[in-house]
Design a protein around this motif. Structure first.
Motif, PDB file in Angstrom:
ATOM      1  N   ALA A  25      10.536 -20.749  28.223  1.00 13.81           N
ATOM      2  CA  ALA A  25       9.855 -21.389  29.354  1.00 13.81           C
ATOM      3  C   ALA A  25       9.092 -22.643  28.930  1.00 13.81           C
ATOM      4  N   ILE A  26       8.291 -22.541  27.881  1.00 11.52           N
ATOM      5  CA  ILE A  26       7.468 -23.680  27.476  1.00 11.52           C
ATOM      6  C   ILE A  26       8.342 -24.829  26.977  1.00 11.52           C
ATOM      7  N   ALA A  27       9.350 -24.506  26.157  1.00  9.29           N
ATOM      8  CA  ALA A  27      10.235 -25.551  25.634  1.00  9.29           C
ATOM      9  C   ALA A  27      10.992 -26.236  26.766  1.00  9.29           C
ATOM     10  N   LEU A  28      11.449 -25.449  27.754  1.00  7.68           N
ATOM     11  CA  LEU A  28      12.176 -26.027  28.878  1.00  7.68           C
ATOM     12  C   LEU A  28      11.262 -26.905  29.731  1.00  7.68           C
ATOM     13  N   GLU A  29      10.037 -26.459  29.931  1.00  4.77           N
ATOM     14  CA  GLU A  29       9.065 -27.271  30.664  1.00  4.77           C
ATOM     15  C   GLU A  29       8.968 -28.664  30.043  1.00  4.77           C
TER      16      GLU A  29
END
Length: 470
Positions: free
Chosen positions: A141-145
């Motif tokens: 989630a964080i990397a995709l954000e």
């Protein structure tokens, strides 16, 4: 509806607006029902609208405190205009929304075509939402954000409040003022008539805001009699919200990136009393219009701005919307924990947008009061993320669980229908009563780009000496 929690919110809003020793005005709110949420959304609706109404009273010297209908205030945070005989487009793009990832949740905001293209640049094109959901289940989630944001898109991973407060930006924005205010160099003494019945008669508001918060502010100002001219870029579309937020305004298009557009903007600004804008932190400055330049073009200008993420910290120039701020700062996670289940539970309405909009309107009115008293210019900054901090500080106790609002009835709406640029519509009654100062709009909602980018009645002679032409 008045409660200890509402009183606390009222105190914080009032002292956020007024730094002097003015005593806290009384708060009069009727209605016992409240929206079902983990946070006092209905209380925030009532107090933020009360702040704007009280600021209008302070500007005109009206000694009567406004009376707030708490249920109507909550309804205005959702939808104030009900189309009759025609339907609104879907609120969300087909791919917008919350998705489970390999390690949590992420929200994608794809309503604008260029934001959807940015998402597809990172994740590829998908035939439908289900196929996209399957792809996202393999993502972090964080990397995709970060990837979507870097591509020019809009996304936010679900974070807890603790994670947000530990984040470099969450830590920073929490230390910002709810309403950051600064006096600017003096301009000519204004000669606004300030009649109680139409306090903003003769006041020109140039509106460079989009989506919800800023347009809510200028809609309120238009309801007090301001001449509001909204400017949008040539290609900007907002079909879902046009009817809702263009009430009382004229809407034109102008390209600030071309020489002709800049010349026209500077002419309009030189004839304006108020500028409200919702660009990212450095965007207007990069176009050559920082606070100093704006005051040069319009001495004594009331300049009020907002952005999504705040004015300091690493995310200050990040694109954002209410739903994304709720995901990132812990509001949606707190709702998930409060109501059970795995998926995020956001607030029942886009309360950050609406509340910040009414705070902006109150700030404009306070800036006008300062100009009347001292002849100075005025600037202020607000953000959705800072408004979110206010809610995070005041969750409902575990023993409090509002049961929601009663069904809307014809008594909640004005008796006369409104004729808009799309057809007939019913409008909610005003959420407040201020004796002698009704909330009235002289123009029906109209499509973006339906007017020319100029003031209707120039009255240029003597304008900078304070002569507003009557």
């Amino acid at each position: 509806m008045e409660s200890e929690l509402m009183t606390t919110l009222w105190q914080q809003l009032w002292h956020g607006l007024r730094y002097d020793t003015t005593p806290l005005p009384p708060l009069q709110v009727s209605g016992d029902a409240a929206l079902t949420a983990a946070f006092p959304v209905s209380e925030l609706a009532a107090t933020s609208i009360a702040l704007a109404a009280q600021a209008a009273a302070s500007l005109t010297g009206n000694p009567q405190p406004p009376r707030i209908d708490g249920i109507l205030a909550s309804r205005w945070f959702h939808q104030a205009l009900r189309p009759i005989g025609h339907a609104l487009p879907s609120l969300w793009d087909a791919f917008a929304g919350d998705y489970a990832t390999a390690d949590g949740w992420i929200r994608l905001h794809t309503n604008a075509p260029h934001h959807r293209e940015a998402m597809e640049q990172v994740l590829g094109r998908h035939r439908d939402r289900q196929q996209l959901a399957e792809t996202l289940q393999r993502q972090n989630a964080i990397a995709l954000e970060e990837e979507v944001v870097a591509a020019g898109g809009c996304a936010a991973a679900l974070r807890s409040e603790a994670a947000w407060l530990a984040h470099p930006h969450g830590h920073t924005v929490g230390r910002e003022a709810l309403i950051e205010q600064n006096l600017q160099p003096a301009g000519p003494p204004p000669r606004w008539p300030l009649p109680p019945a139409r306090p903003l008669h003769g006041v020109r508001v140039l509106d460079l805001t989009r989506i919800i918060a800023g347009p809510v502010a200028s809609r309120f100002l238009a309801g007090l009699g301001a001449d509001v001219l909204r400017l949008d870029p040539p290609d900007w579309q907002e079909p879902v919200l046009e009817q809702e937020v263009t009430l009382g305004k004229r809407c034109a298009r102008l390209d600030l990136k071309c020489a002709d557009g800049r010349r026209q903007f500077e002419l309009l600004l030189s004839q304006s009393d108020v500028l409200i804008h919702g660009y990212r932190a450095d965007a207007l400055s990069r176009l050559g219009y920082d606070e100093e330049r704006l005051q040069e073009l319009s001495p004594g200008l009331i300049d009020v701005s907002l952005n999504a993420w705040g004015w300091s910290g690493p995310w200050r120039n990040r694109r954002g919307f209410d739903s994304l701020v709720q995901m990132a700062c812990g509001l949606a996670d707190a709702g998930r924990q409060r109501f059970g289940g795995d998926a995020p539970v956001p607030l029942p309405v886009q309360a950050l947008d609406h509340a910040t909009g009414y705070l902006m309107a109150a700030t404009v009115l306070e800036g006008m009061r300062q100009r009347v008293l001292h002849h100075n210019g005025f600037s202020a900054r607000l953000s959705l993320a800072r408004t979110a901090c206010l809610l995070l500080e005041h969750p409902y106790p575990p023993t409090v669980q509002p049961g929601g609002l009663p069904p809307q009835s014809p008594a909640d709406e004005e008796q006369e229908l409104a004729l808009t640029g799309w057809g007939l519509a019913a409008r909610l009654r005003s959420p407040f009563w201020l004796p002698g100062t009704p909330l009235l709009w002289s123009r029906s909602p109209s499509p973006l780009g339906s007017a020319l980018p100029r003031w209707q009645s120039l009255h240029l002679a003597g304008r900078h000496s304070g002569d507003y032409g009557g």
